[in-house]
Design an enzyme around this catalytic site. Structure first.
Site, PDB file in Angstrom:
ATOM      1  N   HIS A  98       0.886  -1.177   0.000  1.00 44.22           N
ATOM      2  CA  HIS A  98       0.000   0.000   0.000  1.00 44.22           C
ATOM      3  C   HIS A  98       0.920   1.222   0.000  1.00 44.22           C
ATOM      4  CE1 HIS A  98      -2.349  -2.995   2.318  1.00 44.22           C
ATOM      5  NE2 HIS A  98      -3.433  -2.393   1.883  1.00 44.22           N
ATOM      6  N   ASP A 101       2.477   1.919   3.272  1.00 47.72           N
ATOM      7  CA  ASP A 101       3.450   0.953   3.817  1.00 47.72           C
ATOM      8  C   ASP A 101       4.888   1.365   3.533  1.00 47.72           C
ATOM      9  OD1 ASP A 101       1.211  -0.645   4.296  1.00 47.72           O
ATOM     10  OD2 ASP A 101       1.491  -1.784   2.440  1.00 47.72           O
TER      11      ASP A 101
HETATM   12  C1  XLS Z   1      -7.595  -6.335   4.263  1.00 50.53           C
HETATM   13  C2  XLS Z   1      -7.136  -6.609   2.919  1.00 50.53           C
HETATM   14  C3  XLS Z   1      -6.040  -5.700   2.411  1.00 50.53           C
HETATM   15  C4  XLS Z   1      -5.910  -5.777   0.925  1.00 50.53           C
HETATM   16  C5  XLS Z   1      -5.127  -4.667   0.320  1.00 50.53           C
HETATM   17  O1  XLS Z   1      -8.257  -7.127   4.897  1.00 50.53           O
HETATM   18  O2  XLS Z   1      -6.765  -7.967   2.860  1.00 50.53           O
HETATM   19  O3  XLS Z   1      -4.836  -5.952   3.051  1.00 50.53           O
HETATM   20  O4  XLS Z   1      -5.342  -6.984   0.507  1.00 50.53           O
HETATM   21  O5  XLS Z   1      -5.596  -3.427   0.686  1.00 50.53           O
END
Ligand code: XLS
Ligand code: CA
Ligand code: CA
Length: 436
Positions: A98, A101
């Site tokens: 993300h 991140d």
């Molecule tokens: C949250 C999601 C997230 C997505 C990406 O539960 O799994 O991590 O994979 O935003």
């Protein structure tokens, strides 16, 4: 046991007693005509592995992931250096992130963007040096307080604009880093009560947002795939992207179905009351099989635990669906998974990835055995044999109607449906997994 530093590279060594070796994952071994690593396309999730430090609702970090740095940008550079070193050790070729991140948050969108662009350049250099690829990136449009009521579905148009700006920056980064895809997970796109929500308007806005993303992708010539990631709950009570079927219905209503595939997560499937296999099959039969977030939940807990996958029945059924769908094109197996809060050493990070990668490598081998054995597939084919001749063939060809079927029904005596043989098929499955 060795320390994290002492593990130079995790290699396939099935006979070894060293826990820092793969017992099933042999990246170059050819399976059904291509190397295991190409079937599996494993990716590291940046948010759990590089960001997550063990915090839960009842307590703070159990690990330090600042890597000795103090200045915000220096911390994120140190994290990136660690990430690529870890991928080298584990022979992971792909990663996912993300925006939030990889770079520190600034006080304004403008300031955050500056940090983000600096870090995208930094990652570009690391990708080249370590020969790694970006499976997909995405925007964190759910953590900051301005996203409390959603991003594209927020009642506030300025929030919609900031969310769009973040996705625009994310798509520019995806192009710059050669990402194979870009993910849209709903985050807070949903609602908690209809007393304060115009559901129809919010869904129209979500479609407007995604159409603009498609237009921008075309404009800049980004050729990666777009994925929607279904999830039924958490953080909102009703998520608009509930499951694969709900997502397909949404995409078709807004004529977006040719622009998006699905990113199916195991833990989200079970939260929706489905098996992982059901969600994968639903994606595949709708022409939307794309990518996978490989993890597992805990069926005793009703929330998204994001555990490393170790259940080989599930990884086998998953790889069976992947093989049947023709394998990954742009997608892969992203470990959207974190080592448990009590597994708080860097050695645990290696061991948790080894556990997940081996479980999927074993799952791949078992899925190949199931296909080569053919008994289960043959059973299913035989089960529908009545549709290959006579009245059944006419139903399938569309050459009959209710009048003709009525006439046919009048000629029938007692109709016997053959046994579904579930237990026998489960026995075959076990025999393939564990031998006779
Ligand atoms: C949250 C999601 C997230 C997505 C990406 O539960 O799994 O991590 O994979 O935003
Ligand atoms: Ca996910
Ligand atoms: Ca999850």
């Amino acid at each position: 046991m060795k320390t994290y530093r002492e593990v130079a590279r995790v290699v396939y060594a099935p006979q070894s007693s060293d826990p820092f070796t793969f017992k099933h994952y042999d990246p170059e071994a050819v399976v059904l005509g291509k190397p295991m690593k190409e079937h599996l396309r494993f990716a590291m999730s940046y948010w759990h592995t590089i960001g997550g430090a063990g915090t839960d609702m009842f307590g703070g970090d159990t690990m330090d992931k600042k890597f000795g740095a103090t200045d915000p940008l220096a911390i994120y550079k140190a994290k990136a250096d660690f990430a690529f070193g870890l991928m080298d050790k584990l022979q992971l070729e792909y990663y996912c992130f993300h925006d939030a991140d990889i770079a520190p948050e600034g006080k304004t969108f403008r300031e955050s963007l500056g940090y983000f662009e600096t870090m995208v350049d930094y990652l570009a250099a690391l990708q080249k040096k370590h020969r790694k690829k970006l499976l997909w990136n995405t925007a964190n449009n759910f953590s900051d307080k301005k996203f409390m009521a959603g991003a594209a579905t927020s009642p506030n148009a300025d929030v919609f604009a900031i969310a769009a700006a973040k996705v625009k920056a994310g798509l520019d980064a995806a192009k710059r880093l050669g990402a194979a895809g870009y993910v849209f997970w709903g985050g807070r796109e949903g609602y908690d009560t209809l007393l304060n929500t115009d559901m129809g308007f919010e869904l129209d806005n979500l479609a407007r947002f995604l159409q603009m993303a498609v237009d921008y992708k075309r404009k800049i010539g980004f050729t990666g795939l777009f994925y929607i990631e279904p999830k039924p709950k958490e953080p909102t009570k009703h998520q608009y992207d509930f499951d694969a079927a709900t997502c397909m219905n949404f995409l078709r209503k807004y004529h977006l179905e040719t622009e998006f595939k699905l990113n199916i997560e195991a833990n989200h499937a079970t939260l929706a009351g489905h098996t992982f296999q059901h969600e994968l099959r639903t994606a595949a039969i709708n022409g939307a099989f794309g990518s996978i977030d490989a993890n597992q939940g805990d069926l005793f807990l009703g929330w998204d635990t994001d555990q490393f996958p170790t259940n080989v029945y599930d990884t086998t059924l998953c790889m069976l669906e992947v093989l049947k769908a023709g394998g990954f094109t742009s997608g892969g197996l992203n470990f959207d998974a974190k080592a448990r809060r009590q597994s708080n050493t860097f050695e645990d990070i290696l061991l948790s990835y080894i556990a997940g990668m081996d479980a999927f490598a074993l799952g791949l081998r078992m899925a190949v055995r199931l296909i080569e054995d053919g008994r289960i597939e043959d059973f299913v084919r035989h089960r529908y044999a009545s549709y290959r001749s006579g009245i059944g063939a006419q139903i399938v060809a569309g050459t009959t109607d209710f009048d003709a079927l009525f006439k046919h029904a009048l000629t029938l005596q007692d109709v016997e449906v053959e046994s579904g043989r579930q237990e026998y098929l489960e026995t075959i499955f076990n025999e393939i997994m564990f031998g006779k």
